[in-house]
Design a protein around this motif. Structure first.
Motif, PDB file in Angstrom:
ATOM      1  N   GLN A   8       0.846  -1.200   0.000  1.00 23.57           N
ATOM      2  CA  GLN A   8       0.000   0.000   0.000  1.00 23.57           C
ATOM      3  C   GLN A   8       0.880   1.248   0.000  1.00 23.57           C
ATOM      4  O   GLN A   8       1.841   1.346   0.762  1.00 23.57           O
ATOM      5  CB  GLN A   8      -0.893  -0.017   1.247  1.00 23.57           C
ATOM      6  N   HIS A  19       1.194  -5.334   4.019  1.00 25.29           N
ATOM      7  CA  HIS A  19       0.314  -6.160   4.843  1.00 25.29           C
ATOM      8  C   HIS A  19       0.693  -7.627   4.619  1.00 25.29           C
ATOM      9  O   HIS A  19       0.621  -8.135   3.491  1.00 25.29           O
ATOM     10  CB  HIS A  19      -1.145  -5.912   4.482  1.00 25.29           C
ATOM     11  N   GLY A 106       1.364  -8.342  11.432  1.00 27.53           N
ATOM     12  CA  GLY A 106       0.821  -8.358  10.080  1.00 27.53           C
ATOM     13  C   GLY A 106       1.186  -7.181   9.209  1.00 27.53           C
ATOM     14  O   GLY A 106       0.647  -7.042   8.110  1.00 27.53           O
ATOM     15  N   GLN A 107       2.089  -6.308   9.708  1.00 23.02           N
ATOM     16  CA  GLN A 107       2.470  -5.139   8.909  1.00 23.02           C
ATOM     17  C   GLN A 107       4.001  -5.009   8.862  1.00 23.02           C
ATOM     18  O   GLN A 107       4.692  -5.394   9.805  1.00 23.02           O
ATOM     19  CB  GLN A 107       1.890  -3.833   9.477  1.00 23.02           C
TER      20      GLN A 107
END
Length: 471
Positions: A8, A19, A106-107
């Motif tokens: 992103q 992600h 998760g990032q």
């Protein structure tokens, strides 16, 4: 099981939020923190890290940064969670722009060189990992840029007020944004600055200090010690415009040694240095890597050189192709500021000499200015790495036709040109090395990147006016 990451954009150029799929069960969780093929396919740069650092933080509220290092990095949490903050400290319209996000398992974030990175832990015993593209050293630290965590113009909403956070004294006293010198772009080095291409690049490159030009006297690529001492950590690209190009002399014992030294051995050392530093290598190739039996050649044709010069260029090409970030620019019949076929024909026309010129070798001219423009286009557009043919556009013609065009453009009778065959010319010049009959290079690949070379004869008129005006 879906293992594809999602990339992103963040509003800061080049700063990318990733992600990551996280797979949990009763035992805990698993993730692919870095998987090159998947990350590149998802949209991350192929940045090829060389070092992995981990910061372990015992307390919630531990706050670190904001530091902009002279390399790219990929940051992720390996336990706990953090509030991450990033500020663009690079020169340009984005200077001072900030972005923040909470990072858990998760990032992850890809942080380009010049973007300040800081974080605040939200849980005890938090691990913060970053992959970097250069090995850390004390010397490298001089390239850091620091921003005060509390800078009001950055507007970072720290979840735990800095007055209550655990912060080092150094991070508390770093300068505010209005006192910083913005991080400049990584530089590009041009080797062979006195050659026709080197001079053309100097005329076209931005005059902002982002390009450096080294003559042979300043950097002799055949000197292994000079190349070994070359520090490319601050360079985004090296344009190797240095080469041994004396085609006939290369057939002699001394010329053979010199040709292999400059066109192969030095190029191999340069390719290794560029690979180690993630630096893009732009290298010039030649139509002489082919035997000339085909009417034209694409980037996918296998080399089959005739003479020593072509053999060394083909060997150098094979070495360059092993560098992950490379543009191998193949050209022919180069004309620029210096001695070349067009300048020779101009001198003969004005001196009243009626030359014999070969009429059974075919190709297209490449003016150094257009070659330089194409190279800058590849770098600036970030075209896919690989091999590109690059000459001027136009019909395939012989040397004799070009000579006639030069004479006519200068107001001289093109009938003064006597056409001769390669065999006839070699009879008078027995030391002439073998040359390809056909040198035309297909241009569809370079055109697909958005660069359209000018027609060779239109460029000829401009060249004669700029470089060879009537004395």
């Amino acid at each position: 099981m879906n293992n594809a990451p999602i990339v992103q954009e963040t509003g800061i150029a080049g700063l990318l939020l990733v992600h990551l799929p996280v797979h949990e069960d009763a035992r805990g969780w698993f993730k692919e923190n870095w998987q090159r093929a998947k990350m590149v396919a998802a949209g991350l740069p192929d940045f090829r890290p060389v070092q992995n650092n981990v910061s372990f933080n015992r307390l919630a509220g531990t706050t670190r940064g904001i530091h902009a290092e002279p390399w790219d990095k990929y940051v992720a949490v390996i336990g706990g969670s953090v509030f991450g903050a990033w500020v663009d400290l690079r020169a340009g319209e984005g200077f001072g722009k900030s972005f923040s996000a909470t990072l858990g398992p998760g990032q992850a974030v890809f942080v380009p060189r010049g973007v300040g990175n800081g974080f605040q832990t939200l849980e005890p015993d938090t691990g913060y990992s970053y992959l970097v593209t250069e090995h850390w050293s004390e010397k490298a630290r001089s390239g850091y840029t620091f921003l005060n965590l509390a800078d009001p113009s950055a507007g970072i909403p720290w979840p735990i007020p800095l007055a209550k956070a655990t912060v080092s004294e150094a991070d508390r006293t770093h300068p505010m944004l209005d006192a910083l010198t913005p991080v400049g772009p990584r530089k590009t080095m041009v080797l062979g600055a006195n050659g026709q291409l080197g001079r053309a690049l100097a005329a076209l490159a931005p005059a902002d200090g982002s390009y450096e030009f080294a003559t042979r006297g300043q950097m002799d690529i055949t000197d292994a010690r000079q190349l070994a001492a070359l520090d490319l950590s601050g360079y985004r690209a090296v344009i190797n415009a240095a080469a041994y190009t004396q085609v006939d002399e290369a057939e002699t014992p001394a010329g053979r040694r010199a040709s292999w030294a400059a066109n192969v051995t030095a190029v191999g050392q340069l390719a290794v240095a560029c690979t180690q530093h993630g630096t893009t290598l732009v290298h010039l190739s030649s139509d002489y890597v082919f035997d000339g039996r085909k009417p034209s050649y694409t980037e996918f044709d296998a080399p089959c050189p005739l003479g020593v010069y072509g053999q060394t260029k083909a060997a150098g090409d094979a070495v360059v192709a092993q560098a992950p970030r490379h543009y191998l620019v193949r050209t022919s019949w180069v004309v620029g500021d210096g001695k070349n076929f067009v300048s020779t024909m101009t001198r003969l026309a004005r001196a009243g000499v009626d030359p014999s010129v070969i009429d059974d070798q075919f190709g297209r001219l490449c003016f150094a200015r257009d070659l330089a423009a194409g190279i800058l286009h590849l770098l600036d557009s970030q075209a896919p790495y690989g091999t590109y043919n690059l000459t001027n556009e136009g019909e395939t013609v012989s040397w004799a036709r070009i000579a006639a065009e030069v004479f006519a453009a200068l107001g001289h009778d093109p009938g003064r040109i006597t056409a001769t065959s390669t065999d006839g010319y070699r009879a008078a010049h027995p030391a002439m090395a073998p040359r390809p009959v056909h040198s035309t290079l297909e241009l569809s690949k370079i055109k697909a990147t958005g660069f359209i070379p000018p027609d060779q004869f239109e460029a000829l008129a401009g060249y004669l006016a700029a470089y060879l005006p009537e004395a």
